[in-house]
Design a protein around this motif. Structure first.
Motif, PDB file in Angstrom:
ATOM      1  N   ASN A 180       0.840  -1.204   0.000  1.00 21.07           N
ATOM      2  CA  ASN A 180       0.000   0.000   0.000  1.00 21.07           C
ATOM      3  C   ASN A 180       0.879   1.259   0.000  1.00 21.07           C
ATOM      4  OD1 ASN A 180      -2.488   1.464   0.228  1.00 21.07           O
ATOM      5  ND2 ASN A 180      -2.112   1.705   2.422  1.00 21.07           N
ATOM      6  N   ASP A 181       1.935   1.245   0.816  1.00 21.72           N
ATOM      7  CA  ASP A 181       2.863   2.390   0.868  1.00 21.72           C
ATOM      8  C   ASP A 181       3.672   2.495  -0.414  1.00 21.72           C
ATOM      9  OD1 ASP A 181       2.255   3.362   3.315  1.00 21.72           O
ATOM     10  OD2 ASP A 181       4.108   2.719   4.303  1.00 21.72           O
ATOM     11  N   LEU A 182       4.292   1.382  -0.793  1.00 22.59           N
ATOM     12  CA  LEU A 182       5.243   1.436  -1.911  1.00 22.59           C
ATOM     13  C   LEU A 182       4.554   1.747  -3.236  1.00 22.59           C
ATOM     14  CD1 LEU A 182       7.540  -1.585  -0.985  1.00 22.59           C
ATOM     15  CD2 LEU A 182       8.185   0.844  -1.038  1.00 22.59           C
ATOM     16  N   ASP A 184       1.683   3.346  -3.373  1.00 30.99           N
ATOM     17  CA  ASP A 184       0.861   4.533  -3.165  1.00 30.99           C
ATOM     18  C   ASP A 184      -0.617   4.264  -3.473  1.00 30.99           C
ATOM     19  OD1 ASP A 184       0.747   7.034  -2.282  1.00 30.99           O
ATOM     20  OD2 ASP A 184       1.488   8.023  -4.115  1.00 30.99           O
ATOM     21  N   LEU A 185      -1.141   3.201  -2.897  1.00 34.31           N
ATOM     22  CA  LEU A 185      -2.505   2.772  -3.236  1.00 34.31           C
ATOM     23  C   LEU A 185      -3.574   3.550  -2.459  1.00 34.31           C
ATOM     24  CD1 LEU A 185      -1.973  -1.118  -3.363  1.00 34.31           C
ATOM     25  CD2 LEU A 185      -1.959   0.514  -5.267  1.00 34.31           C
ATOM     26  N   GLY A 186      -3.166   4.171  -1.355  1.00 30.43           N
ATOM     27  CA  GLY A 186      -4.117   4.988  -0.584  1.00 30.43           C
ATOM     28  C   GLY A 186      -5.226   4.194   0.088  1.00 30.43           C
ATOM     29  N   ARG A 417       4.634   1.309   9.078  1.00 32.70           N
ATOM     30  CA  ARG A 417       6.016   1.304   8.605  1.00 32.70           C
ATOM     31  C   ARG A 417       6.946   1.495   9.796  1.00 32.70           C
ATOM     32  NH1 ARG A 417       7.897   3.862   3.047  1.00 32.70           N
ATOM     33  NH2 ARG A 417      10.053   3.155   3.102  1.00 32.70           N
TER      34      ARG A 417
END
Ligand code: GLA
Length: 419
Positions: A180-182, A184-186, A417
């Protein structure tokens, strides 16, 4: 029934241990893959305080995230790595390849490794622990507009495997928060909970509910998560154990359980049958005092467990809100009796753990999680913790059971994270 109240969002706190573990994992990652990871993410296991087998009935649960977690170091494949060098097999380096490694190798030493390609990823194509990250990839890659590139992942977990503390969900949740972070799925917590539930149901093949992922994603230090599994509305209910001189012991019976086995699915099917016979979409819609005499005897007992367990969750929350932490003990005990007698998901070792803990001074105890093995929890005065532990270990030895693992758990932070 009154559901969760206005959600509160205290700041996340990650302990110094996580930072040190993450640093060590990054170092290992560089050894294994030859370069640094993009980051390290963490997802805890969970203990369910009360509300068992209510989640897939659209009911209420009250789990908390524990201070034991899965960490994943992840690095996405770069654009340069996405071009296949002439003559090289795409399976070896291509952009769609996922490499997995875990520091947990049951045969001792070394790493447990797996590799898969994202296109064509289908249930059954990745076995062992690799199915958990693969299930998450499968579900994310199926979302509109989402392209998941290949990546490298190194896992390290302190959640005991097979103890019923959601070690597998911790791996799924750590993977989903990382991607989700990598990418950038929001995605927010409830969305990630639904997606990891789908990974578990559709890819891993376990027909489980939404409690475990939600606790791992949305739990906070010092609180339990009061969750309405129908709406996913949640409230963090403070659990000031220390202030009341209490602690929670996990008693891992080391009796293996699996939710992909028949017992869990059979209970779920009974509930669906019961709801249909009562003319309801789910047991959430069946009033607590409903007349169950039209059901066969077994289905009636299954339904009675779910209806009474939802009530016990609400009563537990009410007592905690009123600051009566000790007062929840009797509700834990009643919950265990209901699972033992009506839902029939306990086993002799779990009953022994609960009975012995209570006899040695616990203020409440019950099996936690799916049942058929795994762990019990005991709410015990801190000053009696050693005594309770000793009594349980002795009782198991006397009856010739495998030695249980008994340890303290603390309501900890949800996933996020680390570095
Ligand atoms: C397992 C499942 C959960 C829940 C519990 C029982 O932990 O993963 O979804 O159904 O059993 O409460």
């Amino acid at each position: 029934m009154t559901g969760p109240q206005t959600p509160r969002q205290p700041a996340r706190r990650t302990g110094p241990d996580d930072a040190a573990r993450a640093q060590e994992l990054s170092r290992r990652f560089a050894e294994v893959y030859g370069h640094a990871p993009d980051g390290v993410w963490r997802a805890p296991g969970r203990v369910n305080l009360i509300g068992e087998h209510t989640d897939y009935n659209d009911g209420f649960v009250l789990p908390f995230a524990i201070d034991r977690s899965a960490l994943v170091a992840v690095r996405l494949r770069r654009a340069a790595e996405q071009e296949r060098p002439a003559g090289q097999d795409e399976d070896a380096t291509g952009r769609h390849v996922v490499d997995l490694a875990s520091t947990y190798a049951p045969d001792g030493g070394g790493l447990s490794r797996a590799r898969f390609r994202i296109p064509g990823l289908a249930p059954g194509s990745v076995g062992g622990w690799g199915a958990y990250p693969a299930g998450v990839v499968h579900v994310l890659a199926g979302l509109d507009g989402v392209e998941v590139p290949g990546f490298e992942l190194l896992l390290d977990s302190t959640v005991p495997v097979g103890a019923g503390l959601s070690s597998s969900h911790a791996v799924e949740v750590a993977t989903v928060v990382a991607l989700n972070d990598l990418l950038d799925l929001g995605l927010d917590g409830p969305e990630m909970a639904r997606l990891t539930q789908r990974a578990e149901n559709e890819f891993v093949g376990a027909p489980t509910g939404i409690m475990d992922q939600s606790a791992s994603l949305r739990g906070r230090a010092g609180a339990a998560l009061f969750l309405d599994c129908r709406s996913q509305a949640a409230e963090l209910v403070p659990l000031p154990l220390g202030r009341h001189g209490l602690t929670v012991l996990v008693i891992d019976t080391r009796v293996a359980h699996s939710h992909a086995d028949g017992g869990y699915g059979a209970r779920r099917a009974s509930c669906e049958r019961g709801a249909a016979a009562l003319g309801a979409a789910s047991l959430r819609d069946v009033p607590e005092q409903a007349d169950l005499t039209g059901l066969d005897e077994e289905t009636a007992r299954r339904v009675r467990h779910v209806l009474s367990e939802n009530r016990r969750v609400l009563d537990t929350v009410a007592r905690l809100r009123a600051g009566d932490v000790r007062g929840i003990g009797e509700l834990l005990v009643a919950s265990h009796a209901s699972m033992r007698d009506d839902y029939e998901i306990s086993c002799p070792e779990l009953d022994l753990a609960v009975d012995t803990a209570l006899a040695a001074g616990a203020v409440g105890a019950r099996m936690t999680g799916g049942g058929f093995g795994g762990s019990a929890i005991a709410l015990v005065p801190e000053v009696r913790a050693d005594l309770v532990r000793g009594a349980v270990v002795e009782a198991f030895a006397e009856l010739g059971h495998r030695a249980p693992e008994v340890f303290v758990v603390v309501p900890g932070e949800g996933a996020g994270r680390v570095r």
